[in-house]
Motif scaffolding. Sequence first.
Motif, short mmCIF file in Angstrom:
data_model
loop_
_atom_site.label_atom_id
_atom_site.label_comp_id
_atom_site.label_asym_id
_atom_site.label_seq_id
_atom_site.Cartn_x
_atom_site.Cartn_y
_atom_site.Cartn_z
N PRO A 93 0.84 -1.20 0.00
CA PRO A 93 0.00 0.00 0.00
C PRO A 93 0.87 1.25 0.00
CG PRO A 93 -0.86 -1.60 1.55
CD PRO A 93 0.48 -2.13 1.08
N TYR A 96 2.70 1.51 -6.38
CA TYR A 96 2.08 0.83 -7.52
C TYR A 96 3.14 0.53 -8.57
CZ TYR A 96 2.43 5.25 -10.09
OH TYR A 96 2.91 6.36 -10.71
N CYS A 108 3.48 6.20 -4.50
CA CYS A 108 2.30 6.93 -4.95
C CYS A 108 2.64 8.41 -5.07
CB CYS A 108 1.15 6.70 -3.97
SG CYS A 108 -0.45 6.96 -4.73
N TYR A 113 -3.30 8.90 -3.69
CA TYR A 113 -3.19 7.79 -2.74
C TYR A 113 -3.26 6.47 -3.49
CZ TYR A 113 -8.26 7.02 -3.04
OH TYR A 113 -9.53 6.76 -3.48
N CYS A 114 -2.66 5.44 -2.88
CA CYS A 114 -2.62 4.09 -3.43
C CYS A 114 -3.09 3.14 -2.33
CB CYS A 114 -1.21 3.73 -3.88
SG CYS A 114 -0.60 4.76 -5.25
N GLU A 115 -4.36 2.79 -2.37
CA GLU A 115 -4.98 1.99 -1.31
C GLU A 115 -4.98 0.52 -1.71
OE1 GLU A 115 -8.72 2.54 1.67
OE2 GLU A 115 -8.98 3.20 -0.37
N LEU A 119 -1.16 -2.86 -6.67
CA LEU A 119 -1.80 -1.90 -7.56
C LEU A 119 -0.99 -1.68 -8.84
CD1 LEU A 119 -3.02 0.87 -5.08
CD2 LEU A 119 -4.33 -1.00 -6.09
N SER A 123 -4.80 5.03 -6.91
CA SER A 123 -6.23 4.83 -6.64
C SER A 123 -7.03 6.10 -6.88
CB SER A 123 -6.43 4.36 -5.19
OG SER A 123 -5.73 3.16 -4.96
N GLY A 124 -6.46 7.26 -6.57
CA GLY A 124 -7.18 8.52 -6.77
C GLY A 124 -6.49 9.67 -6.08
N ARG A 137 -1.62 6.04 1.58
CA ARG A 137 -2.25 4.72 1.51
C ARG A 137 -3.77 4.74 1.47
NH1 ARG A 137 1.40 0.81 5.16
NH2 ARG A 137 3.39 1.54 4.42
N ASN A 138 -4.41 5.90 1.74
CA ASN A 138 -5.87 5.96 1.68
C ASN A 138 -6.34 7.36 1.31
OD1 ASN A 138 -6.23 7.49 4.18
ND2 ASN A 138 -5.59 5.61 5.21
N VAL A 139 -7.63 7.47 0.97
CA VAL A 139 -8.20 8.70 0.44
C VAL A 139 -8.07 9.90 1.38
CG1 VAL A 139 -10.57 8.27 1.20
CG2 VAL A 139 -10.17 9.64 -0.85
#
Length: 176
Positions: A93, A96, A108, A113-115, A119, A123-124, A137-139
């Motif tokens: 996490p 990617y 990332c 972020y790369c959750e 990957l 991710s977004g 690691r998260n949004v």
Amino acid sequence: PCTPGSYQSAADSSGCTPCDAGKYCAGTGLTAISGWCPAGSYSASGASTSSCTTCDPGKYCAQLGLSVVSGECQVGSFSAGGATAITCTPCSPGSYQPFTAQGACLSCSAGMYCEGSGLTAVSGSCQVGSYSPGGARNVSCIPCPLGTFQAVAGQQSCAPCTRGSFCDAFGLTAAV
């Protein structure tokens, strides 16, 4: 006597034979091969113990006795070298890998972020009220600290609270 990387079989005393591909011949004066190159390595003919080649970064050598690498790591994974598993190592996490046959994953990007693991793309974007210098690691990324805010998604830093405003909470999306 035969040099390391070769042997002389009892049946053929006319000269030394290079050790077979995927095997090694350690020492001098051998009458047979010493063994097979272990998983995670390979060799062309004539290998001594030290010349079984560690499997290349981004590739894997899944069994013993290989003369070439078995294959390439897939997108979302990597190998720093010497991989023995077909799946290589999934990206952790916060990272990617969009390409095959890579020796490392990419961190990332800033503001993104790369959750999850394995990957192949980011991710977004980090949500408003948060930021990331990279590797999130998260949004929610990193909430903006006291005295700052962030009104735009996907940023690598937070803005300082404007003069005459209050920013007395974490993760603010606007100055109050």
